[in-house]
Design a protein around this motif. Structure first.
Motif, PDB file in Angstrom:
ATOM      1  N   ARG A  84       1.847  33.289  27.029  1.00 21.14           N
ATOM      2  CA  ARG A  84       0.794  32.739  26.190  1.00 21.14           C
ATOM      3  C   ARG A  84      -0.222  33.683  25.601  1.00 21.14           C
ATOM      4  NH1 ARG A  84      -2.250  26.918  26.367  1.00 21.14           N
ATOM      5  NH2 ARG A  84      -2.496  26.953  24.083  1.00 21.14           N
TER       6      ARG A  84
ATOM      7  N   LYS B 247      -8.333  30.911  21.144  1.00 19.82           N
ATOM      8  CA  LYS B 247      -8.262  31.961  21.970  1.00 19.82           C
ATOM      9  C   LYS B 247      -9.332  32.311  22.989  1.00 19.82           C
ATOM     10  CE  LYS B 247      -4.373  33.655  20.086  1.00 19.82           C
ATOM     11  NZ  LYS B 247      -3.258  33.884  20.924  1.00 19.82           N
TER      12      LYS B 247
ATOM     13  N   ILE C  25      -9.317  29.281  25.866  1.00 16.42           N
ATOM     14  CA  ILE C  25      -8.114  29.088  26.940  1.00 16.42           C
ATOM     15  C   ILE C  25      -8.528  29.915  28.010  1.00 16.42           C
ATOM     16  CG2 ILE C  25      -6.021  30.149  27.257  1.00 16.42           C
ATOM     17  CD1 ILE C  25      -5.091  29.508  24.671  1.00 16.42           C
TER      18      ILE C  25
ATOM     19  N   LYS D 157      -8.820  27.913  32.063  1.00 16.93           N
ATOM     20  CA  LYS D 157      -8.019  28.288  32.985  1.00 16.93           C
ATOM     21  C   LYS D 157      -8.914  28.552  34.130  1.00 16.93           C
ATOM     22  CE  LYS D 157      -3.705  27.220  31.484  1.00 16.93           C
ATOM     23  NZ  LYS D 157      -2.767  26.525  32.124  1.00 16.93           N
TER      24      LYS D 157
END
Length: 596
Positions: free
Chosen positions: A119, A169, A172, A176
């Motif tokens: 990704r 962007k 993310i 995480k």
């Protein structure tokens, strides 16, 4: 510093309305913004790919030493089970299996981000972003009901998120980082990814929002050089605004880690640290939650600095972005919903227009080869076309080089992860056609790929340009809502003085011939002395004002016979002469003279 309010501005008289968002399309189409956005996408993708190559590793194997029974037995030593019994071989095997499962799941998280076609490791021209817009429109118009359903589903799931790709962007790595099942190596990788993202877009988004702020406020033209100079001068503030909440969150995390170390002590950890001290964890979590939710207003940070200029700084940008979100959350959500739906429509138009432009141009140029020399049809020049948005599928359709995309598992990858990959429709025909390539065919396809990639980045840059332009409009609307500031208030720098270029120097031998050395009489014009201005003639003096003597007249001397006193006769003296009285000075009577 110039005043931010123009006297003849037209935006100051308009009420703050969400319909201002509809101005974003025309403003976002500025070629300068598209170029800056394309450069930002390229640099960010390269940095992410480099970090992915550095941090990615192969999957753990069950045969490695750390997963063997003897290793587990050596690590446990003489320890006993909680019930006091000794560990057996089955216990060692179970512990090794659990350890391998934990390590493999952590590796899968890293592989999904940094692995092959991950990704965060895929270059922008290979990333899946839904079906090709031209094929999507044709399928919706002329396809069956099933074709329409598949096309709409693929577009909604793949193409619509492209509009908020800058925010995605950014979020993310943050999402995480705080997710369970992530080891220290992956968290370090995500932290560096986040730093690279902030470092790139602190500059590129700053330039885009600066140009957009001046244009939306109708403050006149602004050049790309002026915007770049504006952001470069304040780059530290742009860089620090999104990093401050991350630093605060990191400080809370480190503090709670130290707090958790104390909790490892038996009895004290159970009763004091996590028992009585649970409010400490709640307060720390509340601080982190406030800033994590406030990151939703991350786009407003750059807009604040671009609109306020020297009147703002890092902490002001952070404060405004968080306050606007918390003080008027429903307005903020409504503005972004309007921007997303409107942006999806205009983005679809731009994607369709660019795809149609390339396709129609290729189709028209290939009509000659279709009737004269079919082997020279230009489809072979598009074998390296970008795969994203289905460009490669569109430009090689109905040719030996045709490809079709589908979801499939990554080769030689034990995680079973699937990626969207394009394969030849007919593998044998494709391989045979590639064998007939000459060197100039390959080089020609490479040059075509360069121009297509440049156009693709500009097309993809529109979504970034629209995103940051919409963020600028939303900042103006939120500022109007919360701070009651006019929409046309924007900071303007003082213009630098324009220095005319120096005249070019003439090369030796190319200029006019030198003047002769013989001296000649020089006739100069006579110097005329400056004429002095006429001296004003004073007016003639006024005649003196006559002085009127108001004193009583002096009696003349007596001419009648006078009889002196009887005691001592004395002759009468003649009157004495006296001076005339001065002006405005009354005469004084003579005491020696008799009073009449």
């Amino acid at each position: 510093m110039a005043d931010g309010r123009a006297p003849n501005s037209t935006t100051g008289d308009r009420p703050a309305s969400w319909m201002e968002i509809f101005r974003c399309f025309q403003v976002a189409l500025d070629p300068r913004k598209l170029l800056v956005a394309a450069a930002g996408i390229l640099v960010m993708s390269f940095l992410w790919w480099l970090l992915s190559v550095i941090f990615h590793s192969k999957a753990p194997e069950p045969s490695e030493p750390q997963y063997q029974n003897n290793t587990i037995q050596r690590e446990l030593g003489d320890k006993k089970k909680p019930d006091g019994s000794n560990y057996t071989e089955d216990d060692f095997r179970q512990i090794a299996t659990e350890r391998y499962s934990t390590d493999f799941e952590e590796w899968r998280v890293l592989d999904s981000l940094a692995g092959t076609r991950g990704r965060l490791s895929t270059m922008p021209w290979d990333e899946y972003r839904g079906p090709n817009p031209f094929l999507f429109v044709t399928d919706v118009i002329s396809g069956t009901a099933q074709d329409r359903a598949n096309a709409i589903t693929g577009f909604v799931s793949g193409s619509v998120p492209v509009l908020v790709e800058p925010l995605v962007k950014m979020l993310i790595p943050v999402a995480k980082l705080i997710s369970p099942g992530v080891n220290f190596k992956t968290r370090l990788y995500l932290f560096l990814i986040l730093l690279a993202n902030v470092a790139v877009w602190a500059f590129c988004a700053g330039v885009i929002t600066r140009i957009a702020a001046v244009q939306l406020a109708n403050k006149g033209p602004i050049s790309l050089k002026q915007a770049v100079r504006f952001v470069a001068k304040r780059y530290t503030a742009y860089l620090g605004a999104p990093l401050v909440p991350l630093v605060i969150i990191g400080a809370c995390v480190v503090g709670l880690i130290v707090y958790g170390l104390v909790g490892l002590i038996p009895v004290i950890g159970d009763l004091v640290v996590f028992g009585l001290g649970l409010p400490v964890l709640i307060v720390g979590g509340a601080v982190m939650a406030v800033f994590l939710v406030g990151l939703v207003g991350y786009p407003l940070m750059y807009c604040t600095l671009s609109a306020e200029g020297d009147q703002s700084d890092t902490f002001d940008a952070l404060s405004r972005s968080i306050n606007y979100v918390y003080q008027s959350p429903w307005h903020y959500i409504w503005y972004w919903l309007v921007a997303i739906f409107y942006g999806a429509a205009v983005t679809l138009f731009i994607l369709f227009f660019c795809s149609l432009t390339v396709y129609v141009g290729k189709w028209a140029a290939g009509l000659t080869a279709s009737t004269v020399w079919t082997d020279r049809k230009p489809e072979y020049l598009f074998i390296y076309a970008p795969e994203s948005f289905g460009w490669k599928e569109l430009l090689t359709k109905d040719s030996p080089y045709a490809v079709r995309g589908q979801w499939q598992k990554v080769e030689n990858n034990p995680s079973g992860r699937e990626v969207y990959k394009y394969d030849p429709v007919n593998a044998n025909t494709y391989a045979q056609a590639r064998k007939e390539f000459y060197a100039y065919n390959t080089w020609g396809a490479g040059i075509v790929c360069f121009w297509l990639t440049l156009m693709f980045l500009m097309m993809l840059g529109f979504s970034y340009s629209f995103f940051w332009t919409a963020a600028t409009v939303i900042y103006f609307l939120m500022r109007k809502k919360v701070d009651e500031a006019e929409l046309d208030e924007v900071f303007l720098d003082e213009e630098e003085p324009v220095v005319p270029p120096a005249p070019p120097k003439l090369a030796e031998g190319t200029g006019a011939p030198p003047a002769p050395t013989t001296s000649l009489p020089v006739i100069t014009a006579p110097v005329v002395p400056p004429v002095a201005p006429p001296v004003p003639v004073p007016p003639p003096p006024l005649p003196p004002i006559p002085v009127v003597d108001l004193s009583p007249p002096v009696p003349p001397p007596a001419t009648i016979p006078f009889t002196p006193p009887a005691a001592e006769p004395k002759a009468f003296d003649a009157p004495k002469a006296f001076d005339a009285p001065k002006a405005f000075d009354p005469p004084k009577p003579d005491d020696d003279k008799p009073v009449a």
